[in-house]
Design an enzyme around this catalytic site. Sequence first.
Site, PDB file in Angstrom:
ATOM      1  N   ARG A  75       0.820  -1.210   0.000  1.00 17.16           N
ATOM      2  CA  ARG A  75       0.000   0.000   0.000  1.00 17.16           C
ATOM      3  C   ARG A  75       0.854   1.260   0.000  1.00 17.16           C
ATOM      4  O   ARG A  75       0.434   2.298  -0.509  1.00 17.16           O
ATOM      5  CB  ARG A  75      -0.979  -0.013   1.166  1.00 17.16           C
ATOM      6  CG  ARG A  75      -1.993  -1.158   1.051  1.00 17.16           C
ATOM      7  CD  ARG A  75      -3.031  -1.169   2.125  1.00 17.16           C
ATOM      8  NE  ARG A  75      -2.471  -1.187   3.466  1.00 17.16           N
ATOM      9  CZ  ARG A  75      -3.170  -1.029   4.571  1.00 17.16           C
ATOM     10  NH1 ARG A  75      -4.469  -0.860   4.511  1.00 17.16           N
ATOM     11  NH2 ARG A  75      -2.586  -1.064   5.752  1.00 17.16           N
ATOM     12  N   GLU A 112       4.106  -6.899  13.181  1.00 17.61           N
ATOM     13  CA  GLU A 112       3.277  -7.179  14.355  1.00 17.61           C
ATOM     14  C   GLU A 112       2.863  -8.641  14.393  1.00 17.61           C
ATOM     15  O   GLU A 112       2.598  -9.201  15.431  1.00 17.61           O
ATOM     16  CB  GLU A 112       1.995  -6.341  14.361  1.00 17.61           C
ATOM     17  CG  GLU A 112       2.160  -4.853  14.253  1.00 17.61           C
ATOM     18  CD  GLU A 112       2.255  -4.374  12.816  1.00 17.61           C
ATOM     19  OE1 GLU A 112       1.246  -3.982  12.214  1.00 17.61           O
ATOM     20  OE2 GLU A 112       3.391  -4.384  12.275  1.00 17.61           O
TER      21      GLU A 112
END
Length: 185
Positions: A75, A112
């Site tokens: 993105r 994460e």
Amino acid sequence: MHVAPRSVRYPWRVNPELARAESLIRSIPDYPQPGILFRDITPLLADARALHATTEALVEPFAGSFDVVAGVEARGFILAGAAAITAGVGFVPIRKAGKLPQPAAAVDYALEYGTATIEMHDDLPAGTRILLIDDVLATGGTLAAGRTVIESLGYTVAGISVLFEIEGLGGRDVIGDLHTVFRSS
């Protein structure tokens, strides 16, 4: 030379187009795995006015201080490409491992929810000033790896800019000075 961004804590208070753009960012719980709150910018990207306002906001604090814009897959590519056009400069992709035909440098980093490797070509003149852009700052691993790969090739990071910062995950502690268009706790 690093240029400190002129951050505005709540840019949407002074720009109604940014307020509208922020309203288009969706939060999707438990994606891509349980416990992760995914920020979906797809509706923002599909809206020309929102995309224009946010790309202007990403580059404005660094105007004149960079030669090209780099974006981290995937993105970050979209935003960085649009930001490069807005700023009238070129675009450099920072890709996932194995996607570039001649990677010159690679950096491993933690996400994460896993690990990854990014790579970059060395097609620019030494000392090129690069504005590094990504979509979301969470723990800072992706942007730290982006900065490392840029600097390892002899380029200068002129600044770091993100569309959306998730506060409280330590990303700003890892990255340091950066410009953020939107923030959420």
